[in-house]
Design a protein around this motif. Structure first.
Motif, PDB file in Angstrom:
ATOM      1  N   HIS A 495       0.816  -1.204   0.000  1.00  0.00           N
ATOM      2  CA  HIS A 495       0.000   0.000   0.000  1.00  0.00           C
ATOM      3  C   HIS A 495       0.857   1.264   0.000  1.00  0.00           C
ATOM      4  CE1 HIS A 495      -3.874  -2.003   0.396  1.00  0.00           C
ATOM      5  NE2 HIS A 495      -3.346  -2.807   1.310  1.00  0.00           N
ATOM      6  N   LYS A 496       0.194   2.390  -0.145  1.00  0.00           N
ATOM      7  CA  LYS A 496       0.899   3.670  -0.253  1.00  0.00           C
ATOM      8  C   LYS A 496       1.681   4.013   1.010  1.00  0.00           C
ATOM      9  CE  LYS A 496      -2.468   5.692  -3.474  1.00  0.00           C
ATOM     10  NZ  LYS A 496      -3.507   6.737  -3.651  1.00  0.00           N
ATOM     11  N   ASN A 497       1.258   3.486   2.152  1.00  0.00           N
ATOM     12  CA  ASN A 497       1.975   3.760   3.400  1.00  0.00           C
ATOM     13  C   ASN A 497       3.110   2.772   3.659  1.00  0.00           C
ATOM     14  OD1 ASN A 497       0.471   1.485   3.950  1.00  0.00           O
ATOM     15  ND2 ASN A 497      -0.502   2.293   5.803  1.00  0.00           N
ATOM     16  N   GLY A 498       3.385   1.900   2.682  1.00  0.00           N
ATOM     17  CA  GLY A 498       4.473   0.939   2.820  1.00  0.00           C
ATOM     18  C   GLY A 498       4.102  -0.315   3.586  1.00  0.00           C
ATOM     19  N   LYS A 499       2.831  -0.441   3.987  1.00  0.00           N
ATOM     20  CA  LYS A 499       2.391  -1.630   4.711  1.00  0.00           C
ATOM     21  C   LYS A 499       1.990  -2.722   3.716  1.00  0.00           C
ATOM     22  CE  LYS A 499       2.936   0.049   8.835  1.00  0.00           C
ATOM     23  NZ  LYS A 499       3.929  -0.507   9.782  1.00  0.00           N
ATOM     24  N   ARG A 500       2.198  -3.970   4.146  1.00  0.00           N
ATOM     25  CA  ARG A 500       1.899  -5.121   3.297  1.00  0.00           C
ATOM     26  C   ARG A 500       0.611  -5.812   3.754  1.00  0.00           C
ATOM     27  NH1 ARG A 500       7.697  -7.654   4.482  1.00  0.00           N
ATOM     28  NH2 ARG A 500       7.190  -6.531   6.421  1.00  0.00           N
ATOM     29  N   GLN A 501      -0.087  -6.375   2.789  1.00  0.00           N
ATOM     30  CA  GLN A 501      -1.339  -7.086   3.076  1.00  0.00           C
ATOM     31  C   GLN A 501      -1.414  -8.309   2.171  1.00  0.00           C
ATOM     32  OE1 GLN A 501      -5.117  -5.109   2.066  1.00  0.00           O
ATOM     33  NE2 GLN A 501      -5.965  -5.823   4.012  1.00  0.00           N
ATOM     34  N   MET A 502      -1.454  -9.500   2.777  1.00  0.00           N
ATOM     35  CA  MET A 502      -1.569 -10.728   1.997  1.00  0.00           C
ATOM     36  C   MET A 502      -3.039 -10.999   1.690  1.00  0.00           C
ATOM     37  SD  MET A 502      -0.061 -14.549   2.784  1.00  0.00           S
ATOM     38  CE  MET A 502       1.635 -14.004   2.595  1.00  0.00           C
ATOM     39  N   ILE A 503      -3.308 -11.383   0.439  1.00  0.00           N
ATOM     40  CA  ILE A 503      -4.670 -11.757   0.051  1.00  0.00           C
ATOM     41  C   ILE A 503      -4.638 -13.161  -0.545  1.00  0.00           C
ATOM     42  CG2 ILE A 503      -5.516  -9.408  -0.294  1.00  0.00           C
ATOM     43  CD1 ILE A 503      -5.065  -9.793  -3.296  1.00  0.00           C
ATOM     44  N   PHE A 504      -5.693 -13.915  -0.270  1.00  0.00           N
ATOM     45  CA  PHE A 504      -5.826 -15.280  -0.776  1.00  0.00           C
ATOM     46  C   PHE A 504      -6.917 -15.323  -1.843  1.00  0.00           C
ATOM     47  CE2 PHE A 504      -3.893 -15.738   3.341  1.00  0.00           C
ATOM     48  CZ  PHE A 504      -3.049 -16.834   3.224  1.00  0.00           C
ATOM     49  N   ILE A 505      -6.696 -16.141  -2.851  1.00  0.00           N
ATOM     50  CA  ILE A 505      -7.712 -16.365  -3.880  1.00  0.00           C
ATOM     51  C   ILE A 505      -8.296 -17.751  -3.627  1.00  0.00           C
ATOM     52  CG2 ILE A 505      -8.182 -16.517  -6.348  1.00  0.00           C
ATOM     53  CD1 ILE A 505      -5.695 -14.745  -6.781  1.00  0.00           C
ATOM     54  N   ILE A 506      -9.574 -17.788  -3.259  1.00  0.00           N
ATOM     55  CA  ILE A 506     -10.250 -19.020  -2.877  1.00  0.00           C
ATOM     56  C   ILE A 506     -11.385 -19.281  -3.856  1.00  0.00           C
ATOM     57  CG2 ILE A 506     -11.394 -20.273  -1.023  1.00  0.00           C
ATOM     58  CD1 ILE A 506      -8.592 -19.353  -0.249  1.00  0.00           C
ATOM     59  N   LYS A 507     -11.292 -20.394  -4.566  1.00  0.00           N
ATOM     60  CA  LYS A 507     -12.339 -20.783  -5.525  1.00  0.00           C
ATOM     61  C   LYS A 507     -12.660 -19.644  -6.474  1.00  0.00           C
ATOM     62  CE  LYS A 507     -14.390 -24.122  -2.324  1.00  0.00           C
ATOM     63  NZ  LYS A 507     -15.611 -24.559  -1.585  1.00  0.00           N
ATOM     64  N   GLY A 508     -11.620 -18.964  -6.934  1.00  0.00           N
ATOM     65  CA  GLY A 508     -11.771 -17.899  -7.915  1.00  0.00           C
ATOM     66  C   GLY A 508     -12.183 -16.555  -7.346  1.00  0.00           C
ATOM     67  N   LYS A 509     -12.247 -16.404  -6.007  1.00  0.00           N
ATOM     68  CA  LYS A 509     -12.630 -15.135  -5.407  1.00  0.00           C
ATOM     69  C   LYS A 509     -11.524 -14.641  -4.474  1.00  0.00           C
ATOM     70  CE  LYS A 509     -16.719 -14.091  -4.100  1.00  0.00           C
ATOM     71  NZ  LYS A 509     -17.994 -14.010  -3.341  1.00  0.00           N
ATOM     72  N   TRP A 510     -11.288 -13.336  -4.466  1.00  0.00           N
ATOM     73  CA  TRP A 510     -10.255 -12.752  -3.618  1.00  0.00           C
ATOM     74  C   TRP A 510     -10.838 -11.825  -2.547  1.00  0.00           C
ATOM     75  CZ3 TRP A 510      -9.068  -7.327  -3.951  1.00  0.00           C
ATOM     76  CH2 TRP A 510      -9.761  -6.639  -4.961  1.00  0.00           C
ATOM     77  N   LYS A 511     -12.120 -11.604  -2.579  1.00  0.00           N
ATOM     78  CA  LYS A 511     -12.819 -10.830  -1.573  1.00  0.00           C
ATOM     79  C   LYS A 511     -14.288 -11.226  -1.640  1.00  0.00           C
ATOM     80  CE  LYS A 511     -13.918  -6.925  -4.565  1.00  0.00           C
ATOM     81  NZ  LYS A 511     -13.994  -5.469  -4.691  1.00  0.00           N
ATOM     82  N   ARG A 512     -15.042 -10.806  -0.643  1.00  0.00           N
ATOM     83  CA  ARG A 512     -16.462 -11.144  -0.636  1.00  0.00           C
ATOM     84  C   ARG A 512     -17.248 -10.220  -1.563  1.00  0.00           C
ATOM     85  NH1 ARG A 512     -18.583 -11.069   5.064  1.00  0.00           N
ATOM     86  NH2 ARG A 512     -18.803  -8.838   4.692  1.00  0.00           N
TER      87      ARG A 512
END
Length: 512
Positions: A495-512
């Motif tokens: 992100h713009k503030n230099g913080k990291r965020q891991m995201i998972f892709i589950i059954k073709g979706k990465w968020k609700r």
């Protein structure tokens, strides 16, 4: 509790061990000095139905959202962070759960927490949703070095969350047919305050202002889990939104994304669509300035790993899968197709990418007529740019050379094996296969470097102190990971503030 040897009740409490899915308290007798263990029943008290927990609402037709953190006793709150968390929960209709962690610094055995957070406390093990347990019934000292150590057996097929002041993640291998589970710690909302010891100093350094957000998702019969990683001012990003107290900004772009190892000829179509091609894909939504890519070239067509297996070689031959030119063409064109005009793709020097160089050194074109023309063309280009530079031979990267010779690669940058590539203060130039002083690389090894890192290579998502390790964007079953596997589809956002965020892709979706 009595000493089993002499019967004395004068005991030293020596802490806990986690072994074979059980928790043991360690004691030592003050009279006869006999050390012994006593098992604590923990695993059996997981509440299997969330409805049986009085602190949580029952599951209904609507997906639920949880925010989970920890708070250490007798320590000031990070008030700005807490305010932003509460605003986040209000905006997203999320339930805040905080595990109060006991940490006895002065031997008083009196534990106090601010009154404003006590309504959110949870101190029992519960099953939050399908495939996810919250182990809030276990108090783990915030000064312990690795809070996840020994908890793999607690999973029993589910992912688990263990509230703790550090932020960590480990992927847990499952059977051949079951997806990998993850173990996650949370970080906390209280200020760091530790004993002036080596252990306390390390705990202070690794203290994380963070919480986890869990989005229940009926569509995939599962959940999405992400960390909300706070800046010093208490603000944080979550995907394309920025939260700072009561301020919420939408449509935020990110500075970079590190994709899971791609292995493009073995790409998972659902992951590829979720990353690039769907209308609400990761790239279309977050618009990263930089796309960092590991192992884009699998080199299945000519890999040395198949040289002694005539059956794989024959199957590849009759299907055309041994055509090196076709794989190079497919790989480069996919990179170009998935690099938006506003972004730049960064190709990290990776072990699979380097298989092309190994093929050039070992291939006998007289015995490989399908690839003979490409072999001679590449060898000619390589020899043209090979020279001595002082006492070292210098020659190009054949994958980079071929790509630039055949395509306009102005928005593609190749990072060499000895090169650095940083976004903010995060080193993203390591693939992860080579560690310090020529040793084999690992997330644990990279966590001991003097700078933050994001690496790939193992296909197993991990967070260890300053190192984030992405998963893979390929199929989860290839011919070299037969059996149980800890692989997972996971990327890391910067992100713009230099913080990291891991995201998972589950059954073709990465968020609700």
């Amino acid at each position: 509790m009595k000493c089993p040897k002499c019967g004395s009740i004068k005991l030293w409490n020596k802490g806990k061990d986690f072994r074979l899915g059980a928790v043991y308290k360690r004691y030592k007798c003050k009279d006869c000095k006999h050390p012994f263990y006593a098992e604590i029943a923990v695993q059996s008290n997981v509440i299997e139905c969330i409805e049986s927990s009085p602190q949580l609402q029952p599951r209904n037709e609507k997906d639920r959202t949880f925010v989970i953190g920890a708070a250490v006793n007798d320590v000031a709150l990070n008030a700005k962070f807490l305010k932003t968390i509460q605003s986040y929960c209000s905006h997203n209709n999320a339930k805040l759960l905080i595990r109060p962690i006991k940490y006895d610094q002065n031997g008083s055995h009196e534990y106090n927490w601010p009154s404003e957070i006590q309504e959110f406390f949870i101190t029992e093990n519960i099953k939050l949703t399908t495939g996810l347990k919250l182990l809030a019934g276990i108090n783990i000292s915030p000064a312990i070095g690795n809070p996840l150590s020994g908890f793999e057996n607690f999973s029993q097929g589910d992912s688990i969350i263990i509230p703790h002041s550090q932020l960590m993640l480990k992927s847990v291998a499952m059977s051949q047919v079951d997806p990998a589970a993850v173990m996650y710690t949370t970080g906390c909302i209280t200020e760091p305050s530790y004993t002036q010891t080596k252990q306390g100093c390390k705990a202070d350094y690794n203290h994380s202002y963070s919480v986890l957000v869990i989005e229940e998702d009926f569509e995939i019969d599962g959940f999405h889990i992400r960390v909300l990683n706070s800046s010093e001012d208490g603000s944080f990003y979550d995907l394309d939104k920025f939260y700072d107290g009561d301020l919420i900004l939408d449509n935020q772009e990110i500075d970079g994304i590190v994709l899971g190892d791609e292995h493009i000829v073995h790409k998972d179509i659902d992951v590829s669509n979720a990353t690039f091609f769907n209308e609400d894909s990761i790239v279309n939504t977050l618009k990263p300035k930089t796309i960092i890519r590991h192992d884009v070239l699998d080199f299945y067509s000519g890999t040395h790993h198949h040289q002694k297996n005539i059956f794989i070689k024959y199957a590849k031959h009759i299907s055309g899968k041994d055509n090196v030119y076709d794989e190079l063409k497919e790989t480069v064109e996919y990179i170009l197709q998935t690099t938006p005009k506003y972004a730049e793709s960064i190709i990290i020097s990776s072990n699979h990418n380097s298989h092309l160089l190994q093929w050039l050194n070992e291939c006998n074109p007289k015995l490989d007529p399908r690839n003979a023309l490409l072999y001679h063309e590449l060898m000619f280009l390589m020899f043209k740019d090979t020279k001595m530079n002082g006492s070292m031979a210098e020659y190009p990267n054949p994958f980079e050379l071929w790509a630039k010779h055949n395509y306009n690669t102005s928005n593609i940058k190749f990072v060499g094996e000895q090169d650095s590539f940083k976004i903010h203060d995060i080193e993203c130039g390591y693939h992860g296969h080579k560690g310090t002083n020529g040793a084999r690389g690992s997330a644990e090894g990279f966590s001991k470097l003097g700078n933050k890192t994001i690496v790939g290579h193992s296909h197993s998502p991990a967070i260890i102190n300053g190192c984030f390790q992405v998963g893979t964007n390929s199929l989860l079953k290839l011919d070299y990971n037969l059996g149980s596997s800890s692989w997972g589809h996971a990327d890391v956002l910067i992100h713009k503030n230099g913080k990291r965020q891991m995201i998972f892709i589950i059954k073709g979706k990465w968020k609700r």
